[in-house]
Design an enzyme around this catalytic site. Structure first.
Site, short mmCIF file in Angstrom:
data_model
loop_
_atom_site.label_atom_id
_atom_site.label_comp_id
_atom_site.label_asym_id
_atom_site.label_seq_id
_atom_site.Cartn_x
_atom_site.Cartn_y
_atom_site.Cartn_z
CG ASP A 158 -6.92 5.78 4.20
OD1 ASP A 158 -7.64 6.23 3.28
OD2 ASP A 158 -5.92 5.06 3.99
CG ASP A 180 -4.45 0.64 7.11
OD1 ASP A 180 -3.60 0.07 7.81
OD2 ASP A 180 -4.39 0.69 5.88
N GLY A 232 0.85 -1.19 0.00
CA GLY A 232 0.00 0.00 0.00
C GLY A 232 0.88 1.23 0.00
NE ARG A 233 -2.82 5.50 0.23
CZ ARG A 233 -3.83 6.08 0.88
NH1 ARG A 233 -3.89 7.38 0.99
NH2 ARG A 233 -4.78 5.35 1.43
CG PHE A 234 2.04 2.41 6.18
CD1 PHE A 234 1.86 3.47 7.04
CD2 PHE A 234 2.72 1.29 6.63
CE1 PHE A 234 2.35 3.42 8.33
CE2 PHE A 234 3.21 1.23 7.92
CZ PHE A 234 3.03 2.30 8.77
N GLY A 235 3.52 1.07 2.88
CA GLY A 235 4.66 0.16 2.73
C GLY A 235 4.17 -1.23 2.38
P1 ATP Z 1 -3.66 1.96 0.66
O1 ATP Z 1 -2.24 2.03 0.96
O2 ATP Z 1 -4.05 2.81 -0.49
O3 ATP Z 1 -4.50 2.21 1.89
P2 ATP Z 1 -4.17 -0.82 0.98
O4 ATP Z 1 -5.22 -0.62 2.04
O5 ATP Z 1 -4.37 -1.96 0.03
O6 ATP Z 1 -3.99 0.49 0.14
P3 ATP Z 1 -2.35 -1.58 3.03
O7 ATP Z 1 -3.26 -1.12 4.11
O8 ATP Z 1 -0.89 -1.30 3.18
O9 ATP Z 1 -2.74 -0.97 1.65
O10 ATP Z 1 -2.57 -3.13 2.86
C1 ATP Z 1 -1.88 -3.92 1.93
C2 ATP Z 1 -2.54 -5.30 1.90
O11 ATP Z 1 -2.41 -5.93 3.17
C3 ATP Z 1 -4.03 -5.24 1.59
O12 ATP Z 1 -4.34 -6.33 0.74
C4 ATP Z 1 -4.67 -5.43 2.94
O13 ATP Z 1 -5.93 -6.04 2.82
C5 ATP Z 1 -3.67 -6.34 3.64
N1 ATP Z 1 -3.71 -6.15 5.10
C6 ATP Z 1 -3.51 -5.00 5.79
N2 ATP Z 1 -3.63 -5.19 7.12
C7 ATP Z 1 -3.94 -6.50 7.28
C8 ATP Z 1 -4.23 -7.34 8.42
N3 ATP Z 1 -4.20 -6.86 9.67
N4 ATP Z 1 -4.52 -8.64 8.19
C9 ATP Z 1 -4.54 -9.14 6.94
N5 ATP Z 1 -4.28 -8.42 5.83
C10 ATP Z 1 -3.99 -7.12 5.99
#
Ligand code: ATP
Length: 323
Positions: free
Chosen positions: A156, A173, A44-47
């Site tokens: 978010d 998040d 994601g944007r965060f990493g």
């Molecule tokens: P953005 O950065 O734009 O918010 P995103 O939500 O896809 O996009 P992340 O929140 O970094 O980005 O998540 C990346 C991936 O990891 C996603 O597929 C998300 O569903 C998964 N993910 C994040 N947190 C968890 C968690 N606690 N358990 C399982 N999967 C997770």
């Protein structure tokens, strides 16, 4: 210790509170070496998010290190961590700790086993019936109401950050937005990176503050009210199976929402009460948007005969909608 009273040295008081924050932060510090990092779940944007093991299955969210090139971002990260540790609610992901020593910065949470609402709605094209939609919305409202009562703004809230786990909503998040970066400065010039499907969650006041050239401390004005706007969009997705503003280019969305125009409801076939919730969440004026406690009352009032619910048998998500 500093006595209160006129002679107290304000610098000492500040030092004391800073050291008590870092003291309590230390309790949540996980040495990176203790983590058994598994495979990549997503980016994601965060990493990058990894599955892993730390006294059981966990999700490890590693911060992109090119973001942490200054003390300020590190401080923002620690501030988010101190926010995280204040959360204990069944509709919020469980925060377990964080790796806080550069160059390895990571947030460790419970691993969500279900799928996100985003995957259900936009990838699998699952159709939820009204009783499930209301139940999901109620659980989101509960989790969000708790966050707001603790003084935490999600910043978010979107279907990608809401998991469905055996009928239970788990929100992830929250509060991490300050450490993500949207503006890029490259040799080709400055540009604003807009993740797909993100704009439709932004309230008019946030939209109006988007800048292509964004200074470090130019935070976007996220509030509990802007979270409610984002909830409205999730409510729309649940009802319509798509994002609002479908087919419009980002410039048009920014312009229209910033000017107070609401997305078209042409694709929404729903009762007046259902639309009223949406319209209230999408109010142009932040203070006209309902609080989550009011939202729950409004959701409870929605026509019961379409809920197929009897008082002795509370509704649960059927297997088809879980993962
Ligand atoms: P953005 O950065 O734009 O918010 P995103 O939500 O896809 O996009 P992340 O929140 O970094 O980005 O998540 C990346 C991936 O990891 C996603 O597929 C998300 O569903 C998964 N993910 C994040 N947190 C968890 C968690 N606690 N358990 C399982 N999967 C997770």
């Amino acid at each position: 210790t500093v006595s209160d009273g006129e002679n107290a040295d304000p610098r000492c008081t500040r030092q004391n509170s800073v050291s008590s924050v870092s003291q309590s932060l230390r309790e949540w510090d996980i040495p990176y070496d203790e983590l058994d990092r598994g495979e990549v779940i997503g980016r994601g944007r965060f990493g990058i998010v990894y599955s892993g093991n730390w006294h059981g299955l966990v999700a490890i969210k590693e911060l992109r290190m090119d973001y942490v090139n200054d003390e300020k971002t590190l401080e923002a990260f620690k501030a988010e961590v101190s926010t995280f540790r204040k959360t204990r609610h069944e509709n919020l992901v469980l925060f377990m700790g964080a790796c806080m020593k550069p160059p390895r910065l990571a947030i460790v949470t419970s691993l969500c086993k279900g799928r996100t609402l985003y995957t259900h709605i936009h990838v699998q094209k699952d159709k939820f019936n009204m009783s499930k939609i209301i139940m999901i919305a109620q659980q989101i409202s509960q989790g969000m109401g708790y966050l707001h009562a603790r003084g935490i703004v999600h910043k978010d809230l979107k279907s990608k950050n809401i998991f469905l786990e055996c009928g239970k909503v788990v929100i992830t998040d929250f509060g991490l937005f300050n450490v993500t970066r949207l503006c890029h400065d490259t040799r080709r010039g400055n540009w604003l990176s807009i993740p797909p499907g993100w704009l439709c969650y932004l309230s008019p006041e946030v939209m109006r503050n988007l800048r292509v050239v964004q200074k470090q401390d130019d935070g976007l004005p996220f509030t509990t009210y802007s979270d409610v706007y984002g909830f409205g969009t999730v409510w729309y997705e649940l009802l319509c199976g798509e994002w609002p503003h479908k087919g419009l280019p980002p410039e048009a969305i920014i312009w229209q929402v910033g000017r107070g125009m609401k997305p078209s409801l042409a694709n929404l076939q729903a009762s007046r009460d259902v639309k009223d919730i949406l319209m209230a969440c999408w109010s142009y004026r932040p203070d006209e948007r309902p609080e989550f406690s009011t939202m729950q009352a409004n959701l409870n009032k929605l026509p019961k005969k379409r809920l197929h619910r009897s008082p002795s048998h509370p509704i649960h998500l059927s297997r088809s909608a879980e993962s």
